[in-house]
Design a protein around this motif. Structure first.
Motif, PDB file in Angstrom:
ATOM      1  N   PRO A 149       0.827  -1.212   0.000  1.00  0.00           N
ATOM      2  CA  PRO A 149       0.000   0.000   0.000  1.00  0.00           C
ATOM      3  C   PRO A 149       0.860   1.261   0.000  1.00  0.00           C
ATOM      4  N   PRO A 150       0.448   2.289  -0.753  1.00  0.00           N
ATOM      5  CA  PRO A 150       1.201   3.547  -0.740  1.00  0.00           C
ATOM      6  C   PRO A 150       1.088   4.238   0.603  1.00  0.00           C
ATOM      7  N   THR A 151       2.046   5.083   0.896  1.00  0.00           N
ATOM      8  CA  THR A 151       2.063   5.802   2.169  1.00  0.00           C
ATOM      9  C   THR A 151       1.025   6.922   2.165  1.00  0.00           C
ATOM     10  N   VAL A 152       0.226   6.959   3.204  1.00  0.00           N
ATOM     11  CA  VAL A 152      -0.829   7.973   3.328  1.00  0.00           C
ATOM     12  C   VAL A 152      -0.470   8.927   4.459  1.00  0.00           C
ATOM     13  N   ASP A 153      -0.602  10.245   4.203  1.00  0.00           N
ATOM     14  CA  ASP A 153      -0.362  11.240   5.242  1.00  0.00           C
ATOM     15  C   ASP A 153      -1.396  11.040   6.353  1.00  0.00           C
ATOM     16  N   GLN A 154      -0.934  10.735   7.558  1.00  0.00           N
ATOM     17  CA  GLN A 154      -1.830  10.366   8.647  1.00  0.00           C
ATOM     18  C   GLN A 154      -2.752  11.507   9.076  1.00  0.00           C
ATOM     19  N   GLU A 155      -2.216  12.730   9.114  1.00  0.00           N
ATOM     20  CA  GLU A 155      -3.050  13.872   9.521  1.00  0.00           C
ATOM     21  C   GLU A 155      -4.132  14.143   8.482  1.00  0.00           C
ATOM     22  N   ALA A 156      -3.757  14.042   7.204  1.00  0.00           N
ATOM     23  CA  ALA A 156      -4.734  14.250   6.139  1.00  0.00           C
ATOM     24  C   ALA A 156      -5.794  13.156   6.181  1.00  0.00           C
ATOM     25  N   GLN A 157      -5.362  11.917   6.396  1.00  0.00           N
ATOM     26  CA  GLN A 157      -6.303  10.802   6.463  1.00  0.00           C
ATOM     27  C   GLN A 157      -7.297  10.984   7.606  1.00  0.00           C
ATOM     28  N   GLN A 158      -6.790  11.407   8.759  1.00  0.00           N
ATOM     29  CA  GLN A 158      -7.685  11.602   9.891  1.00  0.00           C
ATOM     30  C   GLN A 158      -8.718  12.683   9.591  1.00  0.00           C
ATOM     31  N   ALA A 159      -8.289  13.767   8.957  1.00  0.00           N
ATOM     32  CA  ALA A 159      -9.221  14.847   8.610  1.00  0.00           C
ATOM     33  C   ALA A 159     -10.269  14.357   7.610  1.00  0.00           C
ATOM     34  N   ILE A 160      -9.842  13.551   6.639  1.00  0.00           N
ATOM     35  CA  ILE A 160     -10.764  13.036   5.627  1.00  0.00           C
ATOM     36  C   ILE A 160     -11.812  12.136   6.276  1.00  0.00           C
ATOM     37  N   TYR A 161     -11.361  11.243   7.149  1.00  0.00           N
ATOM     38  CA  TYR A 161     -12.290  10.330   7.802  1.00  0.00           C
ATOM     39  C   TYR A 161     -13.253  11.090   8.710  1.00  0.00           C
ATOM     40  N   GLU A 162     -12.742  12.089   9.416  1.00  0.00           N
ATOM     41  CA  GLU A 162     -13.599  12.860  10.312  1.00  0.00           C
ATOM     42  C   GLU A 162     -14.619  13.669   9.526  1.00  0.00           C
ATOM     43  N   ALA A 163     -14.212  14.219   8.389  1.00  0.00           N
ATOM     44  CA  ALA A 163     -15.143  14.978   7.550  1.00  0.00           C
ATOM     45  C   ALA A 163     -16.270  14.077   7.060  1.00  0.00           C
ATOM     46  N   LEU A 164     -15.910  12.858   6.659  1.00  0.00           N
ATOM     47  CA  LEU A 164     -16.919  11.912   6.200  1.00  0.00           C
ATOM     48  C   LEU A 164     -17.819  11.485   7.356  1.00  0.00           C
ATOM     49  N   LEU A 165     -17.226  11.274   8.521  1.00  0.00           N
ATOM     50  CA  LEU A 165     -17.989  10.846   9.693  1.00  0.00           C
ATOM     51  C   LEU A 165     -18.951  11.926  10.159  1.00  0.00           C
ATOM     52  N   GLN A 166     -18.497  13.185  10.125  1.00  0.00           N
ATOM     53  CA  GLN A 166     -19.303  14.295  10.614  1.00  0.00           C
ATOM     54  C   GLN A 166     -20.178  14.912   9.530  1.00  0.00           C
ATOM     55  N   ASP A 167     -20.052  14.407   8.287  1.00  0.00           N
ATOM     56  CA  ASP A 167     -20.829  14.926   7.162  1.00  0.00           C
ATOM     57  C   ASP A 167     -20.527  16.399   6.914  1.00  0.00           C
ATOM     58  N   ARG A 168     -19.210  16.712   6.869  1.00  0.00           N
ATOM     59  CA  ARG A 168     -18.781  18.097   6.645  1.00  0.00           C
ATOM     60  C   ARG A 168     -17.844  18.188   5.442  1.00  0.00           C
ATOM     61  N   GLN A 169     -17.746  19.396   4.908  1.00  0.00           N
ATOM     62  CA  GLN A 169     -16.881  19.621   3.757  1.00  0.00           C
ATOM     63  C   GLN A 169     -15.412  19.565   4.174  1.00  0.00           C
ATOM     64  N   LEU A 170     -14.568  19.416   3.165  1.00  0.00           N
ATOM     65  CA  LEU A 170     -13.146  19.216   3.391  1.00  0.00           C
ATOM     66  C   LEU A 170     -12.340  20.177   2.527  1.00  0.00           C
ATOM     67  N   GLU A 171     -11.425  20.879   3.144  1.00  0.00           N
ATOM     68  CA  GLU A 171     -10.492  21.718   2.392  1.00  0.00           C
ATOM     69  C   GLU A 171      -9.163  20.975   2.316  1.00  0.00           C
ATOM     70  N   CYS A 172      -8.615  20.835   1.108  1.00  0.00           N
ATOM     71  CA  CYS A 172      -7.451  19.968   0.973  1.00  0.00           C
ATOM     72  C   CYS A 172      -6.466  20.465  -0.078  1.00  0.00           C
ATOM     73  N   VAL A 173      -5.274  19.905   0.007  1.00  0.00           N
ATOM     74  CA  VAL A 173      -4.241  20.086  -1.021  1.00  0.00           C
ATOM     75  C   VAL A 173      -3.988  18.704  -1.608  1.00  0.00           C
ATOM     76  N   TYR A 174      -4.149  18.587  -2.926  1.00  0.00           N
ATOM     77  CA  TYR A 174      -4.085  17.279  -3.584  1.00  0.00           C
ATOM     78  C   TYR A 174      -3.049  17.313  -4.701  1.00  0.00           C
ATOM     79  N   GLN A 175      -2.237  16.270  -4.748  1.00  0.00           N
ATOM     80  CA  GLN A 175      -1.197  16.184  -5.776  1.00  0.00           C
ATOM     81  C   GLN A 175      -1.716  15.369  -6.957  1.00  0.00           C
ATOM     82  N   SER A 176      -1.587  15.921  -8.142  1.00  0.00           N
ATOM     83  CA  SER A 176      -2.083  15.237  -9.332  1.00  0.00           C
ATOM     84  C   SER A 176      -1.243  14.002  -9.632  1.00  0.00           C
ATOM     85  N   ARG A 177      -1.763  13.170 -10.516  1.00  0.00           N
ATOM     86  CA  ARG A 177      -1.103  11.905 -10.838  1.00  0.00           C
ATOM     87  C   ARG A 177       0.015  12.092 -11.860  1.00  0.00           C
ATOM     88  N   THR A 178       0.096  13.237 -12.465  1.00  0.00           N
ATOM     89  CA  THR A 178       1.093  13.475 -13.511  1.00  0.00           C
ATOM     90  C   THR A 178       2.495  13.449 -12.932  1.00  0.00           C
TER      91      THR A 178
END
Length: 335
Positions: A149-178
């Motif tokens: 499995p690729p390495t996942v930023d733990q702080e970002a992952q926690q925020a993503i899971y919490e946003a999904l759990l709390q049904d809230r929007q997420l502000e993020c920085v995402y790196q493209s696949r290029t």
């Protein structure tokens, strides 16, 4: 040194605790079933003793009998949730398998709450040698090439899971696949999480677009939960989305919901694979000659399908439609 009376009292308490821990709130538990479960734990006990124990327990705990013959027992519907410091063998095995296979799909805040149960499961299995062997005898093996499995930023992952759990929007920085790896900022509406192979994907919509998109968790460089609520799409259903082939990454993005009528020609040895595991519910196998067959199925045209067909190599004598054949052969050439 403990007296005979003290030992009997201790054994009775332990036995009654074992009985109590096996009762549930909704389902009636019969005395015969209780006896079988206790015997699996090494407790040899008669039905008469179990019934006597249950009657004694009912004087102290909110459990009830259905008054049938043989009797069934359960926790009363209005009984407070019990947190007994004991775990049965079946519960321990379940927690161990959840920890191994599903822990990474749970929000960290929930994992921290159930970590004591994981610890209790490990301790319980150490005491139950015959049961812990089940964990050592069961494995989930990927059908494709296993990947780390690729390495996942733990702080970002926690925020993503919490946003999904709390049904809230997420502000993020995402790196493209290029190859350039350009980083972009987005406001996302998290809808679901799906693990595909070694990669976990966030299914979401962007704040400025309605189209449903997939974002790989390991490409998030930062994420923050916002106070604003998630904007949902009324027609989004996770199972329908998966069934559509979207996570197989469709080859024809101009027709995101249409299936292709796939036709595969092969010999008798190869067709056995499709007899055992069908491509779709409408799959049809037609016999042309003694050793020539055609498999027909309606399914999404995805890159996953292309790579899967590529694995058959020359065993597939003909592939239709031409668009699928071209994609399979182009993949082979590029490889």
């Amino acid at each position: 040194m403990a007296s005979t009376s003290e030992k009997e009292t201790s054994n009775s308490l332990y036995r009654q605790w074992q009985i109590l821990s096996r009762l549930s709130t909704g389902k009636w538990m019969g005395t015969r079933e209780l006896q079988q479960q206790l015997q699996r734990e090494g407790i040899d006990i008669s039905l008469r003793t179990i019934q006597r124990d249950l009657n004694q327990i009912a004087q102290r705990f909110p459990i009830e009998s259905n008054k049938t013959v043989p009797q069934g027992w359960r926790w009363c519907s209005d009984a407070p949730i019990q947190s007994l410091p004991h775990m049965t063998s079946s519960q321990a095995v379940t927690f161990m398998m959840v920890e191994e296979h599903l822990k990474h799909l749970l929000p960290p805040s929930l994992v921290s709450e159930i970590n004591p149960w994981f610890d209790a499961a490990r301790r319980s299995l150490l005491e139950q040698n015959h049961v812990k062997q089940w964990v050592n005898r069961v494995r989930i093996v990927p059908s494709s090439q296993p990947l780390i499995p690729p390495t996942v930023d733990q702080e970002a992952q926690q925020a993503i899971y919490e946003a999904l759990l709390q049904d809230r929007q997420l502000e993020c920085v995402y790196q493209s696949r290029t190859h350039a790896g350009e980083e972009k900022s987005y406001i996302l509406n998290p809808l679901a999480l799906v693990q595909k192979g070694a990669v976990i994907y966030l299914i979401c919509t962007r704040h400025d677009k309605n189209a449903i998109q997939t974002f790989a968790l390991h490409r998030f460089r930062a994420a923050k939960v916002l106070d604003s609520r998630t904007v949902h799409q009324n027609d989004f259903h996770l199972d329908d989305y998966i069934e559509s082939g979207a996570l197989g990454f469709r080859v024809d993005y101009q027709k995101p919901t249409e299936n292709i009528e796939l036709k595969l020609t092969m010999n008798g040895k190869t067709v056995h694979f499709f007899e055992e595991s069908a491509l779709s519910r409408d799959q049809v196998i037609e016999k042309f000659t003694d050793n020539l067959y055609q498999v027909r199925a309606s399914l999404p045209f995805t890159s996953q399908l292309v790579w899967w067909l590529r694995g058959f190599g020359k065993k597939l004598l003909q592939i239709e439609p031409e668009s699928v054949a071209n994609a399979v052969y182009e993949t082979a050439v590029e490889s």
